[in-house]
Motif scaffolding. Sequence first.
Motif, PDB file in Angstrom:
ATOM      1  N   VAL A 247      11.463  12.746   0.038  1.00  0.00           N
ATOM      2  CA  VAL A 247      11.584  13.751   1.085  1.00  0.00           C
ATOM      3  C   VAL A 247      10.957  13.191   2.359  1.00  0.00           C
ATOM      4  O   VAL A 247       9.810  12.740   2.353  1.00  0.00           O
ATOM      5  CB  VAL A 247      10.892  15.065   0.675  1.00  0.00           C
ATOM      6  CG1 VAL A 247      10.907  16.058   1.838  1.00  0.00           C
ATOM      7  CG2 VAL A 247      11.575  15.665  -0.544  1.00  0.00           C
ATOM      8  N   ALA A 248      11.735  13.237   3.451  1.00  0.00           N
ATOM      9  CA  ALA A 248      11.254  12.697   4.726  1.00  0.00           C
ATOM     10  C   ALA A 248      10.773  13.787   5.669  1.00  0.00           C
ATOM     11  O   ALA A 248      10.081  13.500   6.648  1.00  0.00           O
ATOM     12  CB  ALA A 248      12.355  11.885   5.404  1.00  0.00           C
ATOM     13  N   GLY A 249      11.133  15.038   5.404  1.00  0.00           N
ATOM     14  CA  GLY A 249      10.742  16.136   6.283  1.00  0.00           C
ATOM     15  C   GLY A 249      11.622  17.342   6.027  1.00  0.00           C
ATOM     16  O   GLY A 249      12.329  17.421   5.018  1.00  0.00           O
ATOM     17  N   GLN A 250      11.585  18.297   6.950  1.00  0.00           N
ATOM     18  CA  GLN A 250      12.360  19.520   6.819  1.00  0.00           C
ATOM     19  C   GLN A 250      13.119  19.826   8.105  1.00  0.00           C
ATOM     20  O   GLN A 250      12.650  19.517   9.202  1.00  0.00           O
ATOM     21  CB  GLN A 250      11.472  20.705   6.471  1.00  0.00           C
ATOM     22  CG  GLN A 250      10.872  20.669   5.078  1.00  0.00           C
ATOM     23  CD  GLN A 250      10.170  21.970   4.733  1.00  0.00           C
ATOM     24  OE1 GLN A 250       9.776  22.744   5.607  1.00  0.00           O
ATOM     25  NE2 GLN A 250      10.016  22.227   3.436  1.00  0.00           N
ATOM     26  N   VAL A 251      14.299  20.435   7.944  1.00  0.00           N
ATOM     27  CA  VAL A 251      15.068  20.984   9.058  1.00  0.00           C
ATOM     28  C   VAL A 251      15.366  22.432   8.723  1.00  0.00           C
ATOM     29  O   VAL A 251      15.953  22.727   7.675  1.00  0.00           O
ATOM     30  CB  VAL A 251      16.380  20.200   9.285  1.00  0.00           C
ATOM     31  CG1 VAL A 251      17.251  20.900  10.320  1.00  0.00           C
ATOM     32  CG2 VAL A 251      16.089  18.764   9.710  1.00  0.00           C
ATOM     33  N   ASP A 252      14.898  23.352   9.572  1.00  0.00           N
ATOM     34  CA  ASP A 252      15.062  24.791   9.322  1.00  0.00           C
ATOM     35  C   ASP A 252      14.498  25.198   7.965  1.00  0.00           C
ATOM     36  O   ASP A 252      15.068  26.028   7.247  1.00  0.00           O
ATOM     37  CB  ASP A 252      16.534  25.201   9.417  1.00  0.00           C
ATOM     38  CG  ASP A 252      17.097  25.040  10.817  1.00  0.00           C
ATOM     39  OD1 ASP A 252      16.329  25.240  11.783  1.00  0.00           O
ATOM     40  OD2 ASP A 252      18.285  24.719  10.954  1.00  0.00           O
ATOM     41  N   GLY A 253      13.368  24.591   7.580  1.00  0.00           N
ATOM     42  CA  GLY A 253      12.706  24.941   6.332  1.00  0.00           C
ATOM     43  C   GLY A 253      13.338  24.345   5.084  1.00  0.00           C
ATOM     44  O   GLY A 253      12.897  24.647   3.970  1.00  0.00           O
ATOM     45  N   VAL A 254      14.342  23.490   5.247  1.00  0.00           N
ATOM     46  CA  VAL A 254      15.033  22.877   4.103  1.00  0.00           C
ATOM     47  C   VAL A 254      14.622  21.413   3.992  1.00  0.00           C
ATOM     48  O   VAL A 254      14.651  20.669   4.981  1.00  0.00           O
ATOM     49  CB  VAL A 254      16.569  22.983   4.259  1.00  0.00           C
ATOM     50  CG1 VAL A 254      17.276  22.269   3.111  1.00  0.00           C
ATOM     51  CG2 VAL A 254      16.997  24.436   4.333  1.00  0.00           C
ATOM     52  N   ASP A 255      14.244  20.993   2.776  1.00  0.00           N
ATOM     53  CA  ASP A 255      13.852  19.600   2.560  1.00  0.00           C
ATOM     54  C   ASP A 255      15.016  18.655   2.821  1.00  0.00           C
ATOM     55  O   ASP A 255      16.151  18.889   2.374  1.00  0.00           O
ATOM     56  CB  ASP A 255      13.370  19.396   1.125  1.00  0.00           C
ATOM     57  CG  ASP A 255      11.970  19.955   0.891  1.00  0.00           C
ATOM     58  OD1 ASP A 255      11.297  20.284   1.884  1.00  0.00           O
ATOM     59  OD2 ASP A 255      11.569  20.057  -0.284  1.00  0.00           O
ATOM     60  N   ILE A 256      14.725  17.561   3.537  1.00  0.00           N
ATOM     61  CA  ILE A 256      15.705  16.512   3.799  1.00  0.00           C
ATOM     62  C   ILE A 256      15.186  15.237   3.143  1.00  0.00           C
ATOM     63  O   ILE A 256      14.094  14.760   3.462  1.00  0.00           O
ATOM     64  CB  ILE A 256      15.898  16.264   5.307  1.00  0.00           C
ATOM     65  CG1 ILE A 256      16.238  17.570   6.023  1.00  0.00           C
ATOM     66  CG2 ILE A 256      16.977  15.213   5.527  1.00  0.00           C
ATOM     67  CD1 ILE A 256      17.522  18.216   5.582  1.00  0.00           C
ATOM     68  N   SER A 257      15.967  14.705   2.197  1.00  0.00           N
ATOM     69  CA  SER A 257      15.556  13.503   1.463  1.00  0.00           C
ATOM     70  C   SER A 257      16.354  12.286   1.914  1.00  0.00           C
ATOM     71  O   SER A 257      17.535  12.396   2.250  1.00  0.00           O
ATOM     72  CB  SER A 257      15.757  13.700  -0.041  1.00  0.00           C
ATOM     73  OG  SER A 257      14.942  14.739  -0.527  1.00  0.00           O
ATOM     74  N   VAL A 258      15.678  11.137   1.903  1.00  0.00           N
ATOM     75  CA  VAL A 258      16.359   9.864   2.086  1.00  0.00           C
ATOM     76  C   VAL A 258      16.785   9.400   0.707  1.00  0.00           C
ATOM     77  O   VAL A 258      15.950   9.241  -0.191  1.00  0.00           O
ATOM     78  CB  VAL A 258      15.430   8.811   2.724  1.00  0.00           C
ATOM     79  CG1 VAL A 258      16.205   7.551   3.062  1.00  0.00           C
ATOM     80  CG2 VAL A 258      14.738   9.367   3.946  1.00  0.00           C
TER      81      VAL A 258
END
Length: 364
Positions: A247-258
């Motif tokens: 997981v690299a961070g969140q966008v609009d509270g949703v986890d964004i994974s590489v």
Amino acid sequence: MERHDLNRMFDALAPTPEQEQAGLDRLLQTERKVRPMKKLKKLTVIGIAAALMVISCAAAVVTGIDQRLLDYFGASPKQAELLLPGAVPVDVTVEDNGAALHISQVLMDRYTILLLADFTAPEGTVLDMDEGNDGINRGFGGIEWSMPQLLDPAGQAIDLNQSWAWHTEVLDDGDPLDNHLTLLMRMELEEGIQPEWNISGLALRGEDLVRFDPDLKRYVTVYAGDWSCQFPVTWQDMGRIIPVNQVAGQVDGVDISVTKCYLSPMTLQIQLERAVPVSLRSDNAEPGAYGRWISAINADRVTLTTKDGQSILLAELGGTASDQDSSTMFQLKQITSLEQLQTLTLRVGDGSVDIPLEGLIPAE
């Protein structure tokens, strides 16, 4: 949800509501329209095999990279050595209607295929490609008409079965209004060259040299003719895959994974995945969510660091996105040995992840 072709350039700003809706309408289409293309005469197995023998002999003699490609990348002779595994010498000339197209080199890694060519019309001809306008398409017959085909040993076209981008750049040769053009044609593959593909040739569709006229809102013919051709190529990947699932961070509270990255001396490709799909409908409860998703990373949010602490600048080439996954491609502004790289840093939202680059595995 089916993936659709989206040749888009990310930037730090979210698109306007009109731009976002247009993109969403395209994503929600259920059919992909493919413009019919003229079939080329296929090479026979014997023909390709014989041509490969010739190209192998040529490779033993011609071991350098064309100086114009080195100038394009800003590469030194030492850096040029890093590109040699992906370089294929070509010497193909096609003449029609008094003009000649000469293809001199192909440069390939897993996600990018570059073709360098010269186009020469009769003396006194003005080849006006509107080179000062960076925002228009130009090349042979427009984008879809000129999309090349990768060929197998039987001369049959390999089914890409993935999103792609194709465009032609006119390199500066000192005189934009003479009878000569230096063309750099670039093909980008979202999922890359696949291990099971046995690439033995390339077919280029070269019907009519055109450029898009923004005033007329259509393509105009700069020089009419047909310079379509086929020639053998061999492929050796000069890049490496970086297996990642962080997981690299969140966008609009949703986890964004590489999920995966790829590096070659000239290309960086990054694949992201949302934990929850984003809504693609106009009645989305979170306006702008799709725009924020596709803008999760850009050249300002990615850092390549060498072992001596140097940061390698990146130029964003574009990418594709669906409701849950995306891929973004960058060109390294400095040809770099993979052994010199230490860390890839991605910043998504308020989060970040450092990916070590030691011990990269072969991209197979």
